[in-house]
Enzyme design. Structure first.
Site, mmCIF file in Angstrom:
data_model
loop_
_atom_site.group_PDB
_atom_site.id
_atom_site.type_symbol
_atom_site.label_atom_id
_atom_site.label_comp_id
_atom_site.label_asym_id
_atom_site.label_seq_id
_atom_site.Cartn_x
_atom_site.Cartn_y
_atom_site.Cartn_z
ATOM 1 C CB CYS A 148 -0.985 0.002 1.168
ATOM 2 S SG CYS A 148 -0.219 0.045 2.817
ATOM 3 C CG HIS A 161 -4.642 -0.012 4.130
ATOM 4 N ND1 HIS A 161 -3.897 -0.427 3.045
ATOM 5 C CD2 HIS A 161 -5.860 0.368 3.628
ATOM 6 C CE1 HIS A 161 -4.623 -0.321 1.951
ATOM 7 N NE2 HIS A 161 -5.803 0.165 2.274
ATOM 8 C CG ASP A 173 -8.083 1.019 -0.198
ATOM 9 O OD1 ASP A 173 -6.845 1.025 -0.230
ATOM 10 O OD2 ASP A 173 -8.738 0.302 0.579
#
Length: 287
Positions: free
Chosen positions: A82, A119, A134
Site C-alpha cells: 500500500c 494501511h 484505495d
C-alpha cells in the site's frame, strides 16, 4: 493541489514521469482533476499494478521516494504494497491538480483485536464531495467510494461493499469498509479521517517491512485484482475468488512460484530472485 511551503507536506509529484506512469496502468483518458478522471485512474491503477511484498521476503528495504517506487513499479513492472502504491498514485494526483489528503487505516478482516494503523489510502475532494480512494489494498475497490453517511450496500463492477460511518475516539470521524467475499460480509478496514503525510507512511512502512509481528515479513503475499476475479498467493497457497463469493484454493510447490507469479500475477522476477524465492528460505524461517 498547491503544495504548502514545507515540502514535507507534499507528494513529490514533480519527480514522477507522468507519461510513463499512465502508460504503465493503461490510462489514456482526460488529465484534468475531475471525478471521471479519478475514476479512470483508480480503475486503471487497481487492475494494472499487482500487490506484492517480495522485496521484503528477499531481504531488501522498501524505499518510498518517488524515484525508487517508479523504478520498481513502472520501469521494472513489479508490484508493491500500500505505501508504494499510494505514494505513486498521490504523486500522479498532485501532478494532475487534485485536492487530496493521505489517510491511514486499520486492516481488520473480521478480527476483533486492535490492529495497528498500517494501511495507506487517500481522501480526494472533487467538486466539494469527498471520496475514499484505495489503490493499495490489492482487493479493490475498482472505483473511489464517496464518503457519505447514507451509502449502505453498493456495487462497484460485480464486487459488493458496505460503508459505515461512526464517531471514533475523541469524536474523530471514522469509516468502516465491508466487502462481500468467500466468507460472506467481512469488515476489511477502519479509516479515521486524520491527515497523514509521507513521513507518517515512512514510519508505518518501517514496521510492516521489518517487524517480526508484521504479516509481510513472514511469507510471500501477492494479489492481482481484476473486474471478474481476485487472485491471492499467501505463502504457497494460491486462492482464486469471484464476486459471487465462490472460489478455489491450490497448494503450490516452491518450484512453481516463479511461474505462477509470471503467468497469473504479472510479476516477472529476475532469474536470481526467482531462484532465491523458490529455495524457500523464508518458509524455513517460519517454522
Amino acid at each position: 493541489m498547491s503544495a504548502p511551503a514545507d515540502p514535507s507536506y507534499g507528494w513529490n509529484g514533480d519527480d514522477l514521469d507522468l507519461d510513463a506512469y499512465l502508460a504503465r496502468i493503461g490510462y489514456t483518458g482526460d488529465r484534468t482533476p475531475t471525478l471521471d478522471t479519478l475514476r479512470g485512474l483508480t480503475y486503471a491503477h487497481t487492475t494494472g499494478i499487482p500487490f506484492e511484498n517480495l522485496e521484503v521476503i528477499l531481504g531488501r528495504d522498501i524505499p518510498l521516494d518517488v524515484e525508487s517506487v517508479q523504478d520498481k513499479l513502472i520501469r521494472r513492472r513489479r508490484g508493491g504494497y500500500c505505501y508504494e502504491h499510494v505514494g505513486l498514485f498521490a504523486a500522479a494526483l498532485e501532478r494532475l491538480g487534485f485536492e487530496f489528503t493521505g489517510l491511514s487505516g486499520r486492516v481488520t478482516m473480521g478480527a476483533t483485536a486492535l490492529r495497528p494503523a498500517t494501511h495507506a489510502l487517500l481522501r480526494v475532494v472533487v467538486d466539494d464531495r469527498a471520496w475514499l480512494t484505495d489503490v493499495g489494498f490489492g482487493f479493490g475497490p475498482l472505483a473511489p467510494v464517496e464518503l457519505t453517511a447514507d451509502r449502505g450496500e453498493f456495487a462497484l463492477g460485480a464486487w459488493r461493499y458496505r460503508l459505515d460511518r461512526a464517531n471514533g475516539p475523541l469524536d474523530v470521524e471514522q469509516w468502516t469498509l465491508h466487502q462481500f467475499g468467500r466468507d460472506g460480509w467481512v469488515d476489511r478496514h477502519t479509516v479515521a479521517v486524520s491527515p497523514q503525510y509521507r513521513i507518517d507512511y515512512a514510519v508505518g512502512n518501517h514496521f510492516v517491512s521489518t517487524s517480526p509481528r508484521s504479516p509481510f515479513t513472514t511469507r510471500p503475499f501477492v494479489q492481482r485484482f481484476l473486474p471478474e476475479v481476485h487472485h491471492v498467493l499467501d505463502g504457497t497457497v494460491w486462492t482464486t475468488e469471484y464476486p459471487d463469493g465462490t472460489g478455489d484454493t491450490r497448494e503450490l510447490e516452491l518450484a512453481e512460484l516463479p511461474k505462477i507469479l509470471a503467468e497469473v500475477f504479472d510479476i516477472e522476477l529476475t532469474d536470481a530472485d526467482a531462484a532465491e524465492l523458490a529455495r524457500g528460505q523464508w518458509a524455513a524461517r517460519r517454522e
